[in-house]
Design a protein around this motif. Structure first.
Motif, mmCIF file in Angstrom:
data_model
loop_
_atom_site.group_PDB
_atom_site.id
_atom_site.type_symbol
_atom_site.label_atom_id
_atom_site.label_comp_id
_atom_site.label_asym_id
_atom_site.label_seq_id
_atom_site.Cartn_x
_atom_site.Cartn_y
_atom_site.Cartn_z
ATOM 1 N N ALA A 1 31.304 -37.886 -78.480
ATOM 2 C CA ALA A 1 30.390 -36.826 -78.934
ATOM 3 C C ALA A 1 29.772 -36.071 -77.760
ATOM 4 O O ALA A 1 28.874 -35.246 -77.958
ATOM 5 N N GLY A 2 30.241 -36.371 -76.546
ATOM 6 C CA GLY A 2 29.699 -35.704 -75.368
ATOM 7 C C GLY A 2 28.339 -36.219 -74.958
ATOM 8 O O GLY A 2 27.574 -35.507 -74.307
ATOM 9 N N LEU A 3 28.042 -37.473 -75.311
ATOM 10 C CA LEU A 3 26.729 -38.044 -75.044
ATOM 11 C C LEU A 3 26.846 -39.334 -74.244
ATOM 12 O O LEU A 3 27.922 -39.931 -74.152
ATOM 13 N N LYS A 4 25.731 -39.763 -73.702
ATOM 14 C CA LYS A 4 25.646 -41.047 -73.018
ATOM 15 C C LYS A 4 24.833 -41.998 -73.885
ATOM 16 O O LYS A 4 23.739 -41.664 -74.336
ATOM 17 N N PHE A 5 25.384 -43.184 -74.125
ATOM 18 C CA PHE A 5 24.682 -44.150 -74.959
ATOM 19 C C PHE A 5 23.534 -44.789 -74.186
ATOM 20 O O PHE A 5 23.697 -45.252 -73.061
ATOM 21 N N ASP A 6 22.361 -44.795 -74.804
ATOM 22 C CA ASP A 6 21.187 -45.442 -74.227
ATOM 23 C C ASP A 6 20.414 -46.057 -75.385
ATOM 24 O O ASP A 6 19.793 -45.347 -76.179
ATOM 25 N N ARG A 7 20.475 -47.386 -75.490
ATOM 26 C CA ARG A 7 19.838 -48.050 -76.632
ATOM 27 C C ARG A 7 18.339 -47.782 -76.676
ATOM 28 O O ARG A 7 17.724 -47.823 -77.739
ATOM 29 N N ARG A 8 17.715 -47.482 -75.520
ATOM 30 C CA ARG A 8 16.276 -47.217 -75.499
ATOM 31 C C ARG A 8 15.920 -45.948 -76.265
ATOM 32 O O ARG A 8 14.770 -45.757 -76.662
ATOM 33 N N ARG A 9 16.913 -45.067 -76.468
ATOM 34 C CA ARG A 9 16.634 -43.785 -77.118
ATOM 35 C C ARG A 9 16.760 -43.850 -78.639
ATOM 36 O O ARG A 9 16.359 -42.910 -79.327
#
Length: 248
Positions: A191-199
């Protein structure tokens, strides 16, 4: 190089001023009179940043000691603030039905005390020019995730949390535990994103806040914590309520 600045810490004079008027709800007057000086030292160890922060820390310490001292006595109050004891105390709160947000606040404040008493920094330095809270994913970013063909079971579960108005904080925390980071990174990259569980938790929180729901209501109905509110206000300053409403 990223520069960091130490969080603001109340002076001893400020702590003394607060202590002169503070009356704990969880302790009898005679007990507070005997413990006040030692509790003040414990609160200083947590490096409170404001009078409000100090009030919350004092409340957590007093409530914890009201639970721990019947078993461990009061010869050395500070020695009772250990990771094992804090964990047991939080388990008792959970069994008693204490709200998720309240338990999270108590956990944060008591572990700050524990770290400070152990001689470690109680609070992390904050990178200058950056929010101390991870921002939520924007509606456009969430839409990009929804557009992924054949999403994994985990991603579908995370997205479903955003669609259910009855979802509580505990469900979000549970869903984020044990996520395979590499797998999530691949899907988010699609999806053109970076996974960050904090978000993800602030993303959930952002979708719940509406003009007809203030933070006090969300604390009762969805387990909103003070940190949830602070995260939201950091990125959405115009909001229906303030963290002052919460007294957990």
């Amino acid at each position: 190089m990223t520069k960091t600045s130490a969080p603001k810490i109340l002076s001893d004079a400020d702590v003394d001023a607060k202590m002169s008027t503070y009356v704990p709800a969880s302790l009898p007057a005679e007990t507070w009179e005997a413990w006040e000086d030692e509790v003040a030292d414990m609160a200083r160890a947590a490096e409170p940043s404001s009078f409000q922060d100090l009030t919350y820390v004092l409340g957590s310490i007093c409530a914890f000691l009201a639970w721990s001292t019947p078993t461990h006595g009061d010869d050395d109050l500070a020695a009772q603030v250990t990771p094992d004891q804090i964990t047991r105390y939080l388990a008792v709160l959970e069994q008693g039905g204490t709200a998720t947000g309240t338990r999270e606040n108590r956990r944060s404040q008591l572990f700050r005390v524990q770290r400070g008493l152990a001689g470690r920094p109680a609070r992390k330095a904050i990178a200058r020019g950056r929010s101390p809270f991870a921002p939520p994913y924007s509606p456009a970013e969430v839409a990009a995730l929804r557009a992924i063909d054949a999403p994994s079971v985990t991603l579908a579960k995370l997205l479903a949390l955003l669609d259910d108005d009855s979802t509580a904080a505990e469900s979000v925390v549970a869903a984020l535990e044990g996520i395979a980071t590499e797998a999530m990174c691949r899907e988010f990259a699609t999806a053109g994103l970076k996974f960050d569980r904090r978000r993800w938790r602030p993303t959930w929180a952002s979708r719940l806040v509406r003009n007809d729901l203030d933070f006090a209501t969300l604390a009762r109905s969805h387990g909103f914590s003070r940190n949830d509110c602070e995260r939201y206000l950091q990125h959405h300053p115009a909001a229906p309520g303030t963290i002052d409403q919460l007294r957990g």
